[in-house]
Scaffold this active site. Structure first.
Site, PDB file in Angstrom:
ATOM      1  N   LYS A  28       0.841  -1.215   0.000  1.00  0.00           N
ATOM      2  CA  LYS A  28       0.000   0.000   0.000  1.00  0.00           C
ATOM      3  C   LYS A  28       0.865   1.250   0.000  1.00  0.00           C
ATOM      4  O   LYS A  28       0.670   2.165  -0.787  1.00  0.00           O
ATOM      5  CB  LYS A  28      -0.939   0.024   1.229  1.00  0.00           C
ATOM      6  CG  LYS A  28      -1.859  -1.159   1.346  1.00  0.00           C
ATOM      7  CD  LYS A  28      -2.786  -1.050   2.532  1.00  0.00           C
ATOM      8  CE  LYS A  28      -2.089  -1.087   3.890  1.00  0.00           C
ATOM      9  NZ  LYS A  28      -1.392  -2.373   4.181  1.00  0.00           N
ATOM     10  N   ARG A 103      -9.935   0.930   8.470  1.00  0.00           N
ATOM     11  CA  ARG A 103      -9.637  -0.499   8.583  1.00  0.00           C
ATOM     12  C   ARG A 103     -10.529  -1.234   9.576  1.00  0.00           C
ATOM     13  O   ARG A 103     -10.194  -2.367   9.981  1.00  0.00           O
ATOM     14  CB  ARG A 103      -8.155  -0.783   8.785  1.00  0.00           C
ATOM     15  CG  ARG A 103      -7.502  -0.318   9.994  1.00  0.00           C
ATOM     16  CD  ARG A 103      -6.080   0.029   9.681  1.00  0.00           C
ATOM     17  NE  ARG A 103      -5.082  -0.971   9.858  1.00  0.00           N
ATOM     18  CZ  ARG A 103      -3.853  -0.836   9.320  1.00  0.00           C
ATOM     19  NH1 ARG A 103      -3.552   0.183   8.567  1.00  0.00           N
ATOM     20  NH2 ARG A 103      -2.940  -1.741   9.547  1.00  0.00           N
ATOM     21  N   ARG A 142      11.567  -5.816   5.068  1.00  0.00           N
ATOM     22  CA  ARG A 142      11.361  -4.382   4.804  1.00  0.00           C
ATOM     23  C   ARG A 142      12.304  -3.530   5.658  1.00  0.00           C
ATOM     24  O   ARG A 142      12.572  -3.819   6.814  1.00  0.00           O
ATOM     25  CB  ARG A 142       9.922  -3.976   5.137  1.00  0.00           C
ATOM     26  CG  ARG A 142       9.749  -2.451   5.110  1.00  0.00           C
ATOM     27  CD  ARG A 142       8.320  -2.009   5.196  1.00  0.00           C
ATOM     28  NE  ARG A 142       7.631  -2.518   6.359  1.00  0.00           N
ATOM     29  CZ  ARG A 142       6.323  -2.441   6.518  1.00  0.00           C
ATOM     30  NH1 ARG A 142       5.556  -1.895   5.590  1.00  0.00           N
ATOM     31  NH2 ARG A 142       5.760  -2.914   7.610  1.00  0.00           N
ATOM     32  N   ARG A 175      10.945  -1.576  11.192  1.00  0.00           N
ATOM     33  CA  ARG A 175       9.814  -1.162  12.025  1.00  0.00           C
ATOM     34  C   ARG A 175       9.647  -2.123  13.191  1.00  0.00           C
ATOM     35  O   ARG A 175       9.838  -3.326  13.045  1.00  0.00           O
ATOM     36  CB  ARG A 175       8.531  -1.152  11.171  1.00  0.00           C
ATOM     37  CG  ARG A 175       8.204   0.233  10.663  1.00  0.00           C
ATOM     38  CD  ARG A 175       7.096   0.258   9.653  1.00  0.00           C
ATOM     39  NE  ARG A 175       5.891  -0.450  10.051  1.00  0.00           N
ATOM     40  CZ  ARG A 175       4.769  -0.447   9.309  1.00  0.00           C
ATOM     41  NH1 ARG A 175       4.728   0.232   8.180  1.00  0.00           N
ATOM     42  NH2 ARG A 175       3.704  -1.117   9.711  1.00  0.00           N
ATOM     43  N   ARG A 186      -0.693  -9.147  13.262  1.00  0.00           N
ATOM     44  CA  ARG A 186      -1.250  -8.142  12.333  1.00  0.00           C
ATOM     45  C   ARG A 186      -2.048  -8.812  11.223  1.00  0.00           C
ATOM     46  O   ARG A 186      -3.082  -8.301  10.797  1.00  0.00           O
ATOM     47  CB  ARG A 186      -0.116  -7.293  11.741  1.00  0.00           C
ATOM     48  CG  ARG A 186       0.440  -6.285  12.733  1.00  0.00           C
ATOM     49  CD  ARG A 186       1.802  -5.772  12.309  1.00  0.00           C
ATOM     50  NE  ARG A 186       1.788  -5.040  11.069  1.00  0.00           N
ATOM     51  CZ  ARG A 186       2.845  -4.920  10.260  1.00  0.00           C
ATOM     52  NH1 ARG A 186       3.998  -5.487  10.584  1.00  0.00           N
ATOM     53  NH2 ARG A 186       2.756  -4.233   9.163  1.00  0.00           N
TER      54      ARG A 186
HETATM   55  P1  AP5 Z   1       4.807  -1.629   1.963  1.00  0.00           P
HETATM   56  O1  AP5 Z   1       4.532  -0.762   0.779  1.00  0.00           O
HETATM   57  O2  AP5 Z   1       5.513  -1.038   3.125  1.00  0.00           O
HETATM   58  O3  AP5 Z   1       3.470  -2.415   2.413  1.00  0.00           O
HETATM   59  P2  AP5 Z   1       2.206  -1.885   3.191  1.00  0.00           P
HETATM   60  O4  AP5 Z   1       1.008  -2.529   2.572  1.00  0.00           O
HETATM   61  O5  AP5 Z   1       2.221  -0.409   3.296  1.00  0.00           O
HETATM   62  O6  AP5 Z   1       2.457  -2.598   4.580  1.00  0.00           O
HETATM   63  P3  AP5 Z   1       2.318  -2.014   6.063  1.00  0.00           P
HETATM   64  O7  AP5 Z   1       3.072  -2.949   6.957  1.00  0.00           O
HETATM   65  O8  AP5 Z   1       2.701  -0.574   6.113  1.00  0.00           O
HETATM   66  O9  AP5 Z   1       0.808  -2.187   6.293  1.00  0.00           O
HETATM   67  P4  AP5 Z   1       0.069  -2.096   7.621  1.00  0.00           P
HETATM   68  O10 AP5 Z   1      -1.316  -1.884   7.150  1.00  0.00           O
HETATM   69  O11 AP5 Z   1       0.257  -3.246   8.531  1.00  0.00           O
HETATM   70  O12 AP5 Z   1       0.800  -0.914   8.408  1.00  0.00           O
HETATM   71  P5  AP5 Z   1       0.356   0.539   8.793  1.00  0.00           P
HETATM   72  O13 AP5 Z   1       1.548   1.378   8.836  1.00  0.00           O
HETATM   73  O14 AP5 Z   1      -0.812   0.985   8.009  1.00  0.00           O
HETATM   74  O15 AP5 Z   1       5.652  -2.876   1.398  1.00  0.00           O
HETATM   75  C1  AP5 Z   1       6.123  -3.880   2.292  1.00  0.00           C
HETATM   76  C2  AP5 Z   1       7.509  -4.348   1.828  1.00  0.00           C
HETATM   77  O16 AP5 Z   1       7.368  -5.004   0.560  1.00  0.00           O
HETATM   78  C3  AP5 Z   1       8.523  -3.221   1.596  1.00  0.00           C
HETATM   79  O17 AP5 Z   1       9.792  -3.687   1.936  1.00  0.00           O
HETATM   80  C4  AP5 Z   1       8.455  -2.966   0.073  1.00  0.00           C
HETATM   81  O18 AP5 Z   1       9.687  -2.489  -0.436  1.00  0.00           O
HETATM   82  C5  AP5 Z   1       8.147  -4.361  -0.444  1.00  0.00           C
HETATM   83  N1  AP5 Z   1       7.310  -4.360  -1.636  1.00  0.00           N
HETATM   84  C6  AP5 Z   1       6.220  -3.595  -1.896  1.00  0.00           C
HETATM   85  N2  AP5 Z   1       5.684  -3.929  -3.075  1.00  0.00           N
HETATM   86  C7  AP5 Z   1       6.461  -4.928  -3.589  1.00  0.00           C
HETATM   87  C8  AP5 Z   1       6.429  -5.694  -4.796  1.00  0.00           C
HETATM   88  N3  AP5 Z   1       5.477  -5.511  -5.716  1.00  0.00           N
HETATM   89  N4  AP5 Z   1       7.387  -6.630  -4.987  1.00  0.00           N
HETATM   90  C9  AP5 Z   1       8.347  -6.837  -4.050  1.00  0.00           C
HETATM   91  N5  AP5 Z   1       8.443  -6.133  -2.893  1.00  0.00           N
HETATM   92  C10 AP5 Z   1       7.499  -5.197  -2.669  1.00  0.00           C
HETATM   93  O19 AP5 Z   1      -0.164   0.306  10.288  1.00  0.00           O
HETATM   94  C11 AP5 Z   1       0.711  -0.038  11.327  1.00  0.00           C
HETATM   95  C12 AP5 Z   1      -0.043  -0.078  12.646  1.00  0.00           C
HETATM   96  O20 AP5 Z   1      -0.574   1.234  12.922  1.00  0.00           O
HETATM   97  C13 AP5 Z   1      -1.258  -1.013  12.686  1.00  0.00           C
HETATM   98  O21 AP5 Z   1      -0.895  -2.322  13.010  1.00  0.00           O
HETATM   99  C14 AP5 Z   1      -2.116  -0.340  13.765  1.00  0.00           C
HETATM  100  O22 AP5 Z   1      -1.637  -0.637  15.031  1.00  0.00           O
HETATM  101  C15 AP5 Z   1      -1.874   1.144  13.508  1.00  0.00           C
HETATM  102  N6  AP5 Z   1      -2.850   1.714  12.573  1.00  0.00           N
HETATM  103  C16 AP5 Z   1      -2.581   2.268  11.350  1.00  0.00           C
HETATM  104  N7  AP5 Z   1      -3.706   2.678  10.765  1.00  0.00           N
HETATM  105  C17 AP5 Z   1      -4.709   2.386  11.620  1.00  0.00           C
HETATM  106  C18 AP5 Z   1      -6.114   2.535  11.564  1.00  0.00           C
HETATM  107  N8  AP5 Z   1      -6.719   3.071  10.488  1.00  0.00           N
HETATM  108  N9  AP5 Z   1      -6.847   2.112  12.619  1.00  0.00           N
HETATM  109  C19 AP5 Z   1      -6.263   1.575  13.707  1.00  0.00           C
HETATM  110  N10 AP5 Z   1      -4.938   1.377  13.824  1.00  0.00           N
HETATM  111  C20 AP5 Z   1      -4.170   1.780  12.782  1.00  0.00           C
HETATM  112 MG    MG Z   2       2.417   0.977   4.862  1.00  0.00          MG
END
Ligand code: AP5
Ligand code: MG
Length: 232
Positions: A28, A103, A142, A175, A186
């Protein structure tokens, strides 16, 4: 369905309002950065906002940390309040891309209510999809630049110099929630609390499903086919 969306958004005379939905590690953040740059819209990642609050040691950050470190979601009212405040900033008045928000069903309802109040609507909710094995592989390898936030990967896009960001030479860090036991929590939380949003937005005819497995370029091309400038 995709063609219908393409036609509809070709005629938009304002910036787009998008949501990127999908499990942890599906890409994402990686894809959001590319699309936001192309359409000059702000990238509204609730995860990034919460991590900034943690770094700033604000009250919000202290509260959020206890949930995030365990892989659980931060309470809906906290996230909705944070998003409402962010939408008031001038850069978000045109369009934006939400990454990782909403989410939960209450967050989706809360967003709906908020957008109705300010007379806006979402254009597309794009769900990136992929199996757990690829998500686990991407997350455990990552790294993120602590200076400029560039996301990279030790397996799929290794940095030119070990431990250093290709963009700014900043330090690459892992992270806190990318440890194996937290990743597995997660993924469970995603299935339980976020996956129901796929049906929620499909029923509103706002959902586009995109295969998130493949190279970054391949996934960008699939996403682009559903956006106003069509072909990538
Ligand atoms: P990346 O682009 O970082 O993936 P992502 O989908 O953004 O993964 P996240 O871990 O950020 O998602 P998340 O939803 O768990 O975390 P968030 O920060 O929102 O890519 C991942 C890796 O793959 C990277 O190394 C990249 O280089 C590689 N990659 C990407 N595309 C690729 C491809 N095509 N081929 C090969 N490699 C590739 O949330 C974190 C925490 O915050 C949550 O657990 C929760 O506690 C809190 N939080 C955030 N938002 C909310 C909400 N709305 N409500 C409640 N709690 C929340
Ligand atoms: Mg992300």
């Amino acid at each position: 369905m995709a063609y219908g969306h393409y036609r509809r958004y070709t005629y938009l005379n304002r910036k787009m309002r998008l949501v990127f939905l999908g499990p942890p590690g599906i890409g994402k953040g990686t894809q959001a950065k590319i699309i936001c740059h192309r359409f000059t819209i702000p990238h509204l990642s609730t995860g990034d906002m919460l991590r900034s609050a943690i770094s700033a040691e604000s009250d919000l950050g202290k509260k959020a940390r206890t949930f995030m470190d365990r892989g659980n979601l931060v309470p809906d009212d906290v996230v909705l309040g944070m998003v409402e405040e962010r939408l008031q900033k001038p850069d978000a008045h045109g369009g934006y891309l939400f990454d990782g928000f909403p989410r939960t069903l209450p967050q989706a309802d809360g967003l709906n209510e908020l957008l109705n109040r300010i007379n806006q609507n979402l254009d597309i909710v794009l769900a990136l999809e992929g199996d757990d094995d690829i998500l686990i592989k991407r997350l455990s390898s990552r790294r993120t630049c602590e200076s400029c936030g560039t996301i990279t990967n030790l397996i799929f896009s290794p940095p030119r110099e070990e431990g250093k960001c290709d963009e700014c030479s900043g330090k690459l860090i892992q992270r806190n929630d990318d440890k194996p036991d937290v990743i597995s929590e997660r993924l469970k939380v995603y299935q339980r609390q976020t996956e129901p949003l796929i049906t929620y937005y499909a029923e509103k005819d706002q959902l586009i499903r995109v295969n998130g497995v493949g190279t970054i370029k391949e996934v960008t091309a699939r996403i682009s086919k559903n956006l106003p400038d069509g072909e990538s």
